[in-house]
Write a protein that holds these residues in place. Structure first.
Motif: not given
Length: 307
Positions: A140-145, A221-230
Motif C-alpha cells: 500500500i503506497a501512501g501519498i501525503l499531500n 502512516l499506520a495504514g501504508i507500507d511506503l510513503l510519497y510526500l508531496t
C-alpha cells in the motif's frame, strides 16, 4: 541541464563543520554508494497553464537550487543532482521520463527529491514509485499531500489540478491524504470526490493544533507500507510563500509543515518527495524560494544518513 550558477555560494572552509549545500552536491553518476539524496528538476508550466493558473513554475527548479545552495549543513551528507527534465514533447511524455528517472534512483537505493514545476509533477513522481522495486506487489503506497487544494478535478484534460484523481483512478493500492485543505478554495463537488476516493483530509483551520496534525499524520502512516510526500507551496501563508500560482489567504504555518516533515522522515516509510509550484516570477525577495529550500534542507538532513 543545470545552470553553472545553480550550486554556488559562500565558502567558509572545507572542514566538515563548515560545509554548505553547494560544496557537497555533485552531478549524479549511477553506480555509486547508495543512500544519497538525489535532486531531480521538473521544469513544467503546462499543467498550470491547462488549469488556468499563473505560469512561471517552469523556472522553479533552478530558483530552488540557488536558494538551497548557500545553506549551511548541520553535518556532512551525500547529495547529487540528476539534472532537470523539461516539457519538450508534451506534458505526458515529460511525466513518463520523470517516472523512469525516479524509478531508477529508487532501485539504486537513493532518496529522490523532485523540484517542480507545477503540481503536475506528482504524476511523474508517482510513476517513479509505482515502477520501482520498492513498490512490491500488494504494498500500500501512501501519498501525503501538503496542499490547500485536493487536485482531484474531473477535467478531461490532465493539468496541475488533476494529478491525484489520475493516480487514484488507476491504482487501487494507493491511499491519499491532504493536509491544509482550504475550504473556500475547493468546491463542495471536490469534497464529494475526495470522500468517494476515501481520501483523508485536514482543513487549514484545524492545522493550528499541533497535536491534531501529528495524530492525523500518524493515523495515515499506520495504514501504508511506503510513503510519497508531496509539498505544494501554496499550502503556506502568502506572507512566506507569495511566489505561487494561488497564494493562500490563510495557510498552514511553516512550523507545522516542518513538524510534518520531521514526522514522516522519522517514520521509516518515506521513499520519495517533491516540492511543487515555486514560481520565481511571482516571488517577493525570494521568500518562497528560501522557504522551499528550508523545507528541502530540513527534510533531507533528517532523512539521509550522515556522510
Amino acid at each position: 541541464m543545470i545552470p553553472d550558477d545553480a550550486w554556488t555560494g559562500r565558502i567558509d572552509g572545507t572542514d566538515p563543520d563548515q560545509l554548505r549545500w553547494h560544496q557537497v552536491v555533485t552531478p549524479y553518476t549511477p553506480g555509486g554508494e547508495p543512500g544519497a539524496c538525489v535532486f531531480v528538476g521538473f521544469a513544467s508550466d503546462e499543467g498550470v497553464r491547462r488549469n488556468k493558473g499563473r505560469p512561471g513554475a517552469v523556472h522553479g527548479p533552478d530558483a530552488l537550487r540557488r536558494a538551497l545552495a548557500p545553506m549551511a549543513l548541520p553535518t556532512p551528507l551525500r547529495a547529487a543532482d540528476a539534472g532537470t527534465i523539461a516539457v519538450t514533447d508534451g506534458l505526458e511524455d515529460a511525466q513518463q521520463r520523470l517516472g523512469a528517472t525516479v524509478s531508477a534512483l529508487l532501485d539504486a537505493r537513493e532518496f529522490p527529491v523532485v523540484l517542480g514545476g507545477g503540481h503536475e509533477v506528482a504524476v511523474g513522481t508517482y510513476l517513479g514509485l509505482a515502477g520501482s522495486a520498492r513498490r512490491t506487489p500488494g504494498a500500500i503506497a501512501g501519498i501525503l499531500n501538503l496542499d490547500a487544494h485536493f487536485d482531484l478535478r474531473p477535467d478531461p484534460v490532465a493539468s496541475s489540478g488533476t494529478p491525484f484523481r489520475q493516480i487514484l483512478e488507476t491504482d487501487a493500492d494507493v491511499r491519499y491524504a491532504v493536509l491544509g485543505i482550504s475550504q473556500p478554495s475547493n468546491t463542495a463537488a471536490l469534497f464529494t470526490t475526495a470522500d468517494r476516493f476515501g481520501a483523508r483530509y485536514l482543513l487549514d483551520d484545524d492545522c493550528t493544533d499541533p497535536a491534531r496534525v501529528a495524530s492525523f499524520v500518524a493515523e495515515f502512516l499506520a495504514g501504508i507500507d511506503l510513503l510519497y510526500l508531496t509539498v505544494d507551496l501554496d499550502v503556506l501563508p502568502a506572507a512566506v510563500a507569495p511566489g505561487v500560482s494561488a497564494p493562500a489567504a490563510f495557510g498552514v504555518a511553516l512550523s507545522t509543515i516542518e513538524a510534518v516533515c520531521d514526522q514522516v522522515s522519522a517514520s521509516g516509510l518515506l521513499a520519495v518527495a517533491d516540492i511543487a509550484e515555486l514560481n520565481p516570477g511571482l516571488d517577493i525577495d525570494a521568500r518562497t524560494a528560501r522557504t522551499a529550500a528550508r523545507l528541502a534542507h530540513r527534510l533531507v538532513t533528517r532523512h539521509v544518513p550522515q556522510k
